[in-house]
Design an enzyme around this catalytic site. Structure first.
Site, PDB file in Angstrom:
ATOM      1  N   CYS A  11       0.871  -1.173   0.000  1.00  0.00           N
ATOM      2  CA  CYS A  11       0.000   0.000   0.000  1.00  0.00           C
ATOM      3  C   CYS A  11       0.909   1.223   0.000  1.00  0.00           C
ATOM      4  CB  CYS A  11      -0.986  -0.009   1.172  1.00  0.00           C
ATOM      5  SG  CYS A  11      -0.285   0.167   2.800  1.00  0.00           S
ATOM      6  N   CYS A  85      -2.283   1.641  -4.211  1.00  0.00           N
ATOM      7  CA  CYS A  85      -1.065   2.383  -4.578  1.00  0.00           C
ATOM      8  C   CYS A  85      -1.039   2.744  -6.058  1.00  0.00           C
ATOM      9  CB  CYS A  85       0.199   1.633  -4.159  1.00  0.00           C
ATOM     10  SG  CYS A  85       0.394  -0.003  -4.828  1.00  0.00           S
ATOM     11  N   CYS A  89       2.748   1.144  -7.945  1.00  0.00           N
ATOM     12  CA  CYS A  89       3.087  -0.273  -7.774  1.00  0.00           C
ATOM     13  C   CYS A  89       3.585  -0.829  -9.107  1.00  0.00           C
ATOM     14  CB  CYS A  89       1.872  -1.065  -7.324  1.00  0.00           C
ATOM     15  SG  CYS A  89       1.323  -0.644  -5.669  1.00  0.00           S
TER      16      CYS A  89
END
Length: 134
Positions: A11, A85, A89
């Site tokens: 996250c 995210c 990510c």
């Protein structure tokens, strides 16, 4: 290289959702799964309300420290679970991905964080079942 599957929870701040998910996975799967968590922009410390919510169910995540997501960590993981995210990510070909849409517990009262905690538990239980069928 280990025979057990590895799961990476990601996250943004690695201070709430991903830490709670890692705590649940360690609790539910024990040593059968290698558990990792990281954040695209890690916070200075874990969310104290997340710590309290997990303590209520007997899981201690006080020693958890937010960590920066690295290429090596993601590449070495079998399953990557992202939690809000977005584009931060990285995507690695050949990895199993899950994106869990969860309320960010940052700044939320304990009653909201409890709901997030319980939602994460249900998702982790499902994930564990899928890993055992590999």
């Amino acid at each position: 290289m280990s025979d057990k599957p590895s799961v990476l929870f990601v996250c943004v701040h690695n201070a709430g959702r991903s830490q709670m998910a890692a705590g649940w996975l360690r609790h539910l799967a024990g040593d059968a799964v290698e558990v990792r968590s990281a954040g695209s922009e890690p916070a200075d410390r874990i969310n104290p309300v997340a710590v309290e919510a997990m303590r209520e169910v007997g899981i201690d995540i006080t020693d958890a420290t937010p960590a920066r997501l690295t290429w090596d960590t993601a590449e070495a993981s079998d399953v990557i679970v992202t939690m809000g995210c977005g584009d931060a990510c990285p995507v690695f070909p050949g990895k199993r991905y899950e994106d869990w849409s969860l309320t960010d517990p940052a700044g939320q009262p304990l009653e909201v964080v409890r709901r997030v905690r319980d939602d994460i538990r249900a998702r982790v239980e499902e994930l564990v079942g899928g890993l055992q069928r590999r």
